[in-house]
Design an enzyme around this catalytic site. Structure first.
Site, PDB file in Angstrom:
ATOM      1  N   HIS A 127      46.461  46.390  40.769  1.00  0.00           N
ATOM      2  CA  HIS A 127      45.262  45.741  40.446  1.00  0.00           C
ATOM      3  C   HIS A 127      44.377  46.919  40.947  1.00  0.00           C
ATOM      4  O   HIS A 127      44.981  47.671  41.275  1.00  0.00           O
ATOM      5  CB  HIS A 127      44.896  44.503  40.490  1.00  0.00           C
ATOM      6  CG  HIS A 127      44.883  44.333  42.482  1.00  0.00           C
ATOM      7  ND1 HIS A 127      45.939  44.226  43.188  1.00  0.00           N
ATOM      8  CD2 HIS A 127      43.799  44.605  42.801  1.00  0.00           C
ATOM      9  CE1 HIS A 127      45.505  44.368  43.941  1.00  0.00           C
ATOM     10  NE2 HIS A 127      43.614  44.849  44.393  1.00  0.00           N
ATOM     11  N   THR A 170      40.021  46.832  42.478  1.00  0.00           N
ATOM     12  CA  THR A 170      39.970  45.879  42.755  1.00  0.00           C
ATOM     13  C   THR A 170      38.298  46.201  42.209  1.00  0.00           C
ATOM     14  O   THR A 170      38.125  46.780  42.037  1.00  0.00           O
ATOM     15  CB  THR A 170      39.234  45.288  44.174  1.00  0.00           C
ATOM     16  OG1 THR A 170      41.061  45.348  44.775  1.00  0.00           O
ATOM     17  CG2 THR A 170      38.071  44.494  44.713  1.00  0.00           C
ATOM     18  N   THR A 213      46.034  50.460  44.468  1.00  0.00           N
ATOM     19  CA  THR A 213      46.992  50.900  45.859  1.00  0.00           C
ATOM     20  C   THR A 213      48.500  51.114  45.238  1.00  0.00           C
ATOM     21  O   THR A 213      48.651  50.139  44.909  1.00  0.00           O
ATOM     22  CB  THR A 213      46.736  49.885  46.438  1.00  0.00           C
ATOM     23  OG1 THR A 213      45.212  50.012  46.806  1.00  0.00           O
ATOM     24  CG2 THR A 213      47.811  50.685  47.723  1.00  0.00           C
TER      25      THR A 213
END
Length: 150
Positions: free
Chosen positions: A43, A45, A114
């Site tokens: 994902h 953020t 990440t």
């Protein structure tokens, strides 16, 4: 928003389409990362706010930018390997959260994904990552979990 919700905080992020997930997973495999972030957890953020804000997530699939370069983020004794994103879209959504009153724990917002939360002493891989298209399926929000661990 109820008064009791104020101390819950707000977390907002984006999820990716299959072709983008395939690209991130291919990078993880090429680099032979010891403990890569699982596909379903990849994902980016947008907002990590310690105060609750009335963030409205967008739900449309769209291209949001491209990959830029690899970098290591050091935090709490860990070395996370990330792909920085060139994404005016994510930057504008982060700014939207700020306008709504979001807090942010870091000096600057760097849109990223990440690939691994701790690469130990591993050097930053020399693989080129610049220019790969990044497509999201949707944004999502949830209450901030200050006890979250990778």
């Amino acid at each position: 928003m109820k008064l009791s919700d104020i101390d819950k905080g707000t977390y907002a992020a984006v999820k990716f389409d299959d072709s983008t997930l395939d690209m991130f997973q291919a990078l993880q495999q090429i680099m032979e990362l010891f403990n890569p972030v699982p596909r379903d957890k990849l994902h980016s953020t947008i907002c990590f706010s310690r105060v609750k804000i009335p963030y409205i997530p967008l739900t449309e699939k769209m291209p949001i930018g491209s990959t830029h370069k690899l970098e290591v983020f050091e935090h709490n004794g860990k070395r996370a390997l990330v792909v920085l994103l060139d994404s005016p879209y994510l930057e504008s959504r982060h700014e939207y959260a700020n306008i709504l009153g979001a807090t942010f724990d870091f000096p600057t917002y760097n849109p990223h994904v990440t690939l691994a939360y701790d690469i130990g002493a591993m050097e930053i891989p020399k693989h080129g990552v610049t220019g790969n298209p990044v497509v999201i399926t949707h944004e999502y929000t949830e209450d901030l979990d200050l006890n979250w661990k990778p």
